[in-house]
Design a protein around this motif. Sequence first.
Motif, PDB file in Angstrom:
ATOM      1  N   SER A   1      63.419  47.208  71.911  1.00  0.00           N
ATOM      2  CA  SER A   1      63.214  45.914  71.247  1.00  0.00           C
ATOM      3  C   SER A   1      62.609  46.093  69.863  1.00  0.00           C
ATOM      4  O   SER A   1      63.034  45.441  68.897  1.00  0.00           O
ATOM      5  CB  SER A   1      62.314  45.021  72.108  1.00  0.00           C
ATOM      6  N   LEU A   2      61.611  46.975  69.735  1.00  0.00           N
ATOM      7  CA  LEU A   2      61.003  47.204  68.430  1.00  0.00           C
ATOM      8  C   LEU A   2      61.986  47.856  67.468  1.00  0.00           C
ATOM      9  O   LEU A   2      61.968  47.563  66.265  1.00  0.00           O
ATOM     10  CB  LEU A   2      59.747  48.066  68.579  1.00  0.00           C
ATOM     11  N   SER A   3      62.838  48.733  67.970  1.00  0.00           N
ATOM     12  CA  SER A   3      63.855  49.337  67.114  1.00  0.00           C
ATOM     13  C   SER A   3      64.833  48.291  66.602  1.00  0.00           C
ATOM     14  O   SER A   3      65.186  48.266  65.416  1.00  0.00           O
ATOM     15  CB  SER A   3      64.596  50.440  67.879  1.00  0.00           C
ATOM     16  N   PHE A   4      65.276  47.403  67.479  1.00  0.00           N
ATOM     17  CA  PHE A   4      66.190  46.339  67.062  1.00  0.00           C
ATOM     18  C   PHE A   4      65.495  45.352  66.129  1.00  0.00           C
ATOM     19  O   PHE A   4      66.129  44.789  65.226  1.00  0.00           O
ATOM     20  CB  PHE A   4      66.743  45.617  68.285  1.00  0.00           C
ATOM     21  N   ALA A   5      64.192  45.115  66.334  1.00  0.00           N
ATOM     22  CA  ALA A   5      63.449  44.238  65.425  1.00  0.00           C
ATOM     23  C   ALA A   5      63.387  44.845  64.025  1.00  0.00           C
ATOM     24  O   ALA A   5      63.509  44.127  63.019  1.00  0.00           O
ATOM     25  CB  ALA A   5      62.043  43.995  65.968  1.00  0.00           C
ATOM     26  N   ALA A   6      63.207  46.175  63.954  1.00  0.00           N
ATOM     27  CA  ALA A   6      63.206  46.838  62.650  1.00  0.00           C
ATOM     28  C   ALA A   6      64.589  46.773  62.001  1.00  0.00           C
ATOM     29  O   ALA A   6      64.706  46.601  60.781  1.00  0.00           O
ATOM     30  CB  ALA A   6      62.763  48.296  62.806  1.00  0.00           C
ATOM     31  N   ASP A   7      65.650  46.913  62.802  1.00  0.00           N
ATOM     32  CA  ASP A   7      67.010  46.757  62.266  1.00  0.00           C
ATOM     33  C   ASP A   7      67.206  45.368  61.684  1.00  0.00           C
ATOM     34  O   ASP A   7      67.791  45.199  60.600  1.00  0.00           O
ATOM     35  CB  ASP A   7      68.046  47.003  63.369  1.00  0.00           C
ATOM     36  N   SER A   8      66.731  44.361  62.394  1.00  0.00           N
ATOM     37  CA  SER A   8      66.859  42.989  61.920  1.00  0.00           C
ATOM     38  C   SER A   8      66.070  42.776  60.635  1.00  0.00           C
ATOM     39  O   SER A   8      66.551  42.115  59.697  1.00  0.00           O
ATOM     40  CB  SER A   8      66.376  42.021  63.003  1.00  0.00           C
TER      41      SER A   8
END
Length: 641
Positions: free
Chosen positions: A325-332
């Motif tokens: 989730s944190l990785s995808f949040a950084a992508d966003s």
Amino acid sequence: MFYVSRQTVGRHRALYAGSFIALAVGVFLLGLAATATAATIAYDGPLAASITVTTLGSPDTPPEQLRVPTTDADVSGLQTVLSMVGTLAGFITIFVIASTFAFAVASRRREIGLLRLIGATPRQVRRMILGEALVVAIAAALTGAVLAQLATPLLLSKASYTELAPVKLEPASPWVPLSIAVGAGVLVAMLGARSAARRAGRVGPIDALREAALEPPRIGPVRIAFGLLFLAGSITLLALIRPSTGEGVMPLAMFTPMLLVIALTLLAPLIVPWISRLWSLPLTRWTQVSGLLARSNVIAAPRRSASLAAPILSISAIAGSMVLSLSFAADSAEAAIRDAVRAPVVVAGSQLSSTTGVAAADAGIPLQFVRISQDDAQLEDAEGIDPAVAVRTRQLTPIAGDLARLTGNTVAVGKETAGFEHYRVGDEVPVTFLDRTSAKLRIVAIVPDAFGANPTFLVPLELARKHAPTAEPERIFVLPEPGVDLVGKLDNAVPAAEWEAEQAAGVRKGDQFGLILLLGPAALYSAIAIANTLLMGSLQRRHEFVTSRLLGATPAQIRRMVLWESSLVGVVALSLGTAITVTVGILIRHALTSGVADVPVTVPWGVLLGIAAICLTLAVGSALAPTTYILRRSQPSGALD
């Protein structure tokens, strides 16, 4: 009965050692979080570096005076992390204690049957098991509390002058926080042992005559009902992970896996055998006898297998979901920053070395103010902008309202904050600036969010200069004239793509730091729990191993059987954890990237595979080590003891 419980714990020290260590570590983490939180609460900061404001109040809550820090001496970030660490530690502790006590009762089924045979009533058996849990809980809780008190100064010294606590923290009075931790530890132990005590009360006298440690083929309807109830709650939380959730998406990424873990743990005796059959198909074809025995042991003892799988499932699901989730949040965030910046050049600094070839320079003035709501007041970051220039260098097309009306005492609010606070165009936001002047800022526009490029609040440039006269721009978005390359002509000028990459890297670094603080203690505790549970499981199988030797099995064959059995349990738990991680991750990515084009996909395979490898290694090693010890110190003749 309490005397009997104490004597039983003393006689079964090896059986309860795992429960003692698991609960002591859990209370240690809870106590450490509680004492550190007490230190942050005791720290008030300098009186001069704060603003006293009065909340608006509501029909249900009267106005209240609050003192809001106005410097970097804010320890709220550390308080948030500590509260989450305490939540995770308490959650994992409940599961570990419940699984270890359930395993302890299952391994003593014949002994409990003997007690029933000589006249013990079901109520007396339940009281004995709860008494054993209380004995272990008191000793473990006090041990964990003492260790927490000893480790508190070290934790505070490491946390002081960091991003989460940029001040010097000193230990506060430990009695209240440690009392809470001890009480929570005892309560958790009693809750975890309650179901095991009820199960022990249902053991009949006939179990005293059993030679095989076979478990009942079914689980109770109450357990199934609660499992389905938690599963329904999990599905509800999954349905809430959507683009309109706003700031609530990341908390859901933490609590949804917890609820799913509870549901799957309750239903594990039904689920584990089916998944074990699927994973054992290639195993039995490759290994033949040892693989068949391993599969039979896992399927024939679903409660024991579920207890062994519980700690692996919990840490793999929770840690995996948060990492993804944190990785995808950084992508966003990276995509949002890219889309928010229109200017091709960014200057790091407060001034331009030259204006030749510059078509527009967006030099926003940073400022802060205290935003006052009905029951709270928060220090907020804002930026003073010239709307006519900013709309050329940044993506500030309003979602609602008109940015051209940003003059006087007005403000433009980011989309997420507007949704969370239910702000609409035309509403007024009471604020107090750092110069102690108060105002009501009328909302004229709702603008897109872009962490690093657009702050949550945008005010007119003149208003920012009025209340922050000494503030200087932190970066300038520059739009060059056609055909002019400003990167080599302006000092500290970099291409916008390079600046955006630096901002995204900063977001990922901050996420990694928070993840280490949040999951580090929980992961360590889970590793201890996995090792304890597997060690308990293997040490209680001495009679089974010795009997197998009497039937002709060699030590190498028994070790291979234990290897495949522990691997099978670990793979089953990791499969369930992976299913939770993938489900939550996909929903989180959809919620965070909705409406944003060309979002990169960054999956931290190294971290995720590392979590799986560590869990599997701990499971196999913790099962093989005691098995080897038992086989070296036991002879086939021991089966007759």
